[in-house]
Design an enzyme around this catalytic site. Structure first.
Site, PDB file in Angstrom:
ATOM      1  N   ASN A  34       0.864  -1.176   0.000  1.00 12.17           N
ATOM      2  CA  ASN A  34       0.000   0.000   0.000  1.00 12.17           C
ATOM      3  C   ASN A  34       0.901   1.227   0.000  1.00 12.17           C
ATOM      4  OD1 ASN A  34      -1.776   2.059   0.467  1.00 12.17           O
ATOM      5  ND2 ASN A  34      -2.391   1.387   2.520  1.00 12.17           N
ATOM      6  N   TRP A  35       0.965   1.884  -1.147  1.00 17.26           N
ATOM      7  CA  TRP A  35       1.852   3.040  -1.268  1.00 17.26           C
ATOM      8  C   TRP A  35       1.237   4.324  -0.720  1.00 17.26           C
ATOM      9  CZ3 TRP A  35       4.544   2.592  -6.765  1.00 17.26           C
ATOM     10  CH2 TRP A  35       5.557   1.621  -6.679  1.00 17.26           C
ATOM     11  N   LYS A  36      -0.020   4.264  -0.343  1.00 13.18           N
ATOM     12  CA  LYS A  36      -0.687   5.455   0.209  1.00 13.18           C
ATOM     13  C   LYS A  36      -0.467   6.641  -0.740  1.00 13.18           C
ATOM     14  CE  LYS A  36      -0.248   3.331   4.705  1.00 13.18           C
ATOM     15  NZ  LYS A  36      -0.086   3.457   6.144  1.00 13.18           N
ATOM     16  N   HIS A  74      -9.447   1.409   4.991  1.00 12.47           N
ATOM     17  CA  HIS A  74      -8.174   1.607   5.705  1.00 12.47           C
ATOM     18  C   HIS A  74      -8.416   2.578   6.863  1.00 12.47           C
ATOM     19  CE1 HIS A  74      -4.066   2.678   6.637  1.00 12.47           C
ATOM     20  NE2 HIS A  74      -3.697   1.591   5.984  1.00 12.47           N
ATOM     21  N   SER A  81       3.663  -1.995  10.290  1.00 10.93           N
ATOM     22  CA  SER A  81       5.114  -2.058  10.534  1.00 10.93           C
ATOM     23  C   SER A  81       5.730  -3.401  10.138  1.00 10.93           C
ATOM     24  CB  SER A  81       5.433  -1.727  12.002  1.00 10.93           C
ATOM     25  OG  SER A  81       5.023  -0.405  12.294  1.00 10.93           O
ATOM     26  N   GLY A 132       2.785   2.365  10.792  1.00 15.72           N
ATOM     27  CA  GLY A 132       3.780   3.420  10.640  1.00 15.72           C
ATOM     28  C   GLY A 132       4.538   3.747  11.907  1.00 15.72           C
ATOM     29  N   GLU A 146      -6.799   4.983   7.871  1.00 17.14           N
ATOM     30  CA  GLU A 146      -6.567   6.394   7.525  1.00 17.14           C
ATOM     31  C   GLU A 146      -7.807   6.990   6.866  1.00 17.14           C
ATOM     32  OE1 GLU A 146      -2.928   5.682   5.419  1.00 17.14           O
ATOM     33  OE2 GLU A 146      -1.964   5.156   7.315  1.00 17.14           O
ATOM     34  N   GLY A 205       3.005  -1.082   4.241  1.00 20.11           N
ATOM     35  CA  GLY A 205       3.061   0.323   3.863  1.00 20.11           C
ATOM     36  C   GLY A 205       4.492   0.761   3.613  1.00 20.11           C
ATOM     37  N   GLY A 206       5.077   1.430   4.602  1.00 22.61           N
ATOM     38  CA  GLY A 206       6.379   2.076   4.457  1.00 22.61           C
ATOM     39  C   GLY A 206       7.464   1.202   3.839  1.00 22.61           C
ATOM     40  N   GLU A 236      -5.261  -4.615  10.687  1.00 24.16           N
ATOM     41  CA  GLU A 236      -4.256  -3.561  10.835  1.00 24.16           C
ATOM     42  C   GLU A 236      -4.547  -2.766  12.108  1.00 24.16           C
ATOM     43  OE1 GLU A 236      -2.388  -2.662   6.610  1.00 24.16           O
ATOM     44  OE2 GLU A 236      -3.654  -1.059   7.370  1.00 24.16           O
TER      45      GLU A 236
HETATM   46  P1  13P Z   1       3.167   0.484   7.605  1.00 25.13           P
HETATM   47  O1  13P Z   1       3.642  -0.828   6.992  1.00 25.13           O
HETATM   48  O2  13P Z   1       3.906   1.677   7.108  1.00 25.13           O
HETATM   49  O3  13P Z   1       3.074   0.370   9.086  1.00 25.13           O
HETATM   50  O4  13P Z   1       1.659   0.704   7.080  1.00 25.13           O
HETATM   51  C1  13P Z   1       0.759  -0.328   7.190  1.00 25.13           C
HETATM   52  C2  13P Z   1      -0.446   0.023   6.415  1.00 25.13           C
HETATM   53  O5  13P Z   1      -1.167   0.935   6.753  1.00 25.13           O
HETATM   54  C3  13P Z   1      -0.708  -0.755   5.199  1.00 25.13           C
HETATM   55  O6  13P Z   1      -1.994  -0.534   4.726  1.00 25.13           O
END
Ligand code: 13P
Length: 263
Positions: free
Chosen positions: A12-14, A104, A220, A181, A106, A241-242, A175
């Protein structure tokens, strides 16, 4: 991990990477594969990359040639109409997305998406032929109050009531908000327990079809900790994500989960 379910590793590149940066990442990945970097057989591990919306179409052809699926990060309900800024599942499918992240945390937080909205979006994904990756998870305060199971059950039940059962397409991503993050991922055993609760809830609603629903962990995840989640009984992969934004760390995760080629 369970033989009935094909594990998924999804990125997920957000709201990261421009279209040229997204293309450069995928071109470089493709080059690394041509040079021998591990790429799992798509029948054994499903890889999904979810870039920003404008990058979907540009990267889709290259990823398809590598056997990697393309996902969007959000979908709006309905098919077309006077919805300024809206992007329907059909439009996503036309941009060559096959998957979409729904609900998600967010989006729940920043866009006030309720359980009912998330459920409607999951249903919209189904009707457009997309595979929804529905995110659930508790906040730190909810966890401390011992409410994890109740929160996840409430979020998941709304979705189960809204989507068709049984075709094995639904993917759930657990999640926990406090793990996203932060560099403080869940302990695999705890994530596994929540995934078990999810599957039990799905089984109560859908019966044996629950065995085909994949439950991922996200929060994470890195190349260093992915295997703990990958090998947990009730988990079927990870949503990253990251650590998916940088090619080398993404390749490290892909390599870690790629089954060894059979001799
Ligand atoms: P991180 O891997 O950066 O913690 O993000 C997880 C995430 O929100 C994937 O959708």
């Amino acid at each position: 991990m369970n033989a009935e379910r094909r594990p998924m590793l999804a990125a997920n590149w957000k709201m990261h990477k421009s279209v040229p940066e997204s293309l450069a990442f995928v071109r470089m990945w493709s080059r690394r594969v041509a040079e021998g970097a591990a790429l799992p057989d798509p029948t054994q591990v499903e890889l999904v990359l979810c870039p920003t919306l404008p990058a979907l179409w540009p990267v889709a052809g290259l990823l398809d040639a590598m056997g990697v699926a393309v996902g969007a990060q959000n979908v709006d309900v309905g098919t077309e109409g006077a919805v300024t800024g809206g992007v329907s599942g059909h439009l996503l499918a036309e941009a060559l997305a096959t998957h979409v992240i729904v609900g998600h945390s967010e989006r729940r937080r920043l866009f006030a998406e309720s359980d009912a909205v998330v459920a409607a979006k999951a249903a919209a994904a189904f009707s457009a032929g997309l595979t929804p990756i529905v995110c659930v998870g508790e906040s730190s305060a909810e966890r401390q109050a011992g409410e994890t199971q109740g929160v996840v059950a409430r979020q998941l039940t709304a979705v189960l009531n809204a989507v068709p059962e049984g075709d094995g397409r639904l993917v759930v991503a657990y999640e926990p908000l406090w793990a996203i993050g932060t560099g403080q991922g869940a302990v695999p055993a705890d994530a596994n327990q929540v995934a078990g609760w999810c599957r039990a809830l799905i089984a109560a609603a859908w019966g044996p079809a629950a065995n085909r629903v994949r439950v991922l962990y996200g929060g994470s995840v890195t190349g260093d900790n992915i295997l703990g989640f990958w090998h947990a009984d009730e988990l079927d992969g990870a949503l990253v994500g990251g650590a998916s934004l940088e090619l080398e760390s993404w390749l490290a995760m892909v390599r870690t989960v790629a089954p060894a080629p059979s001799a």
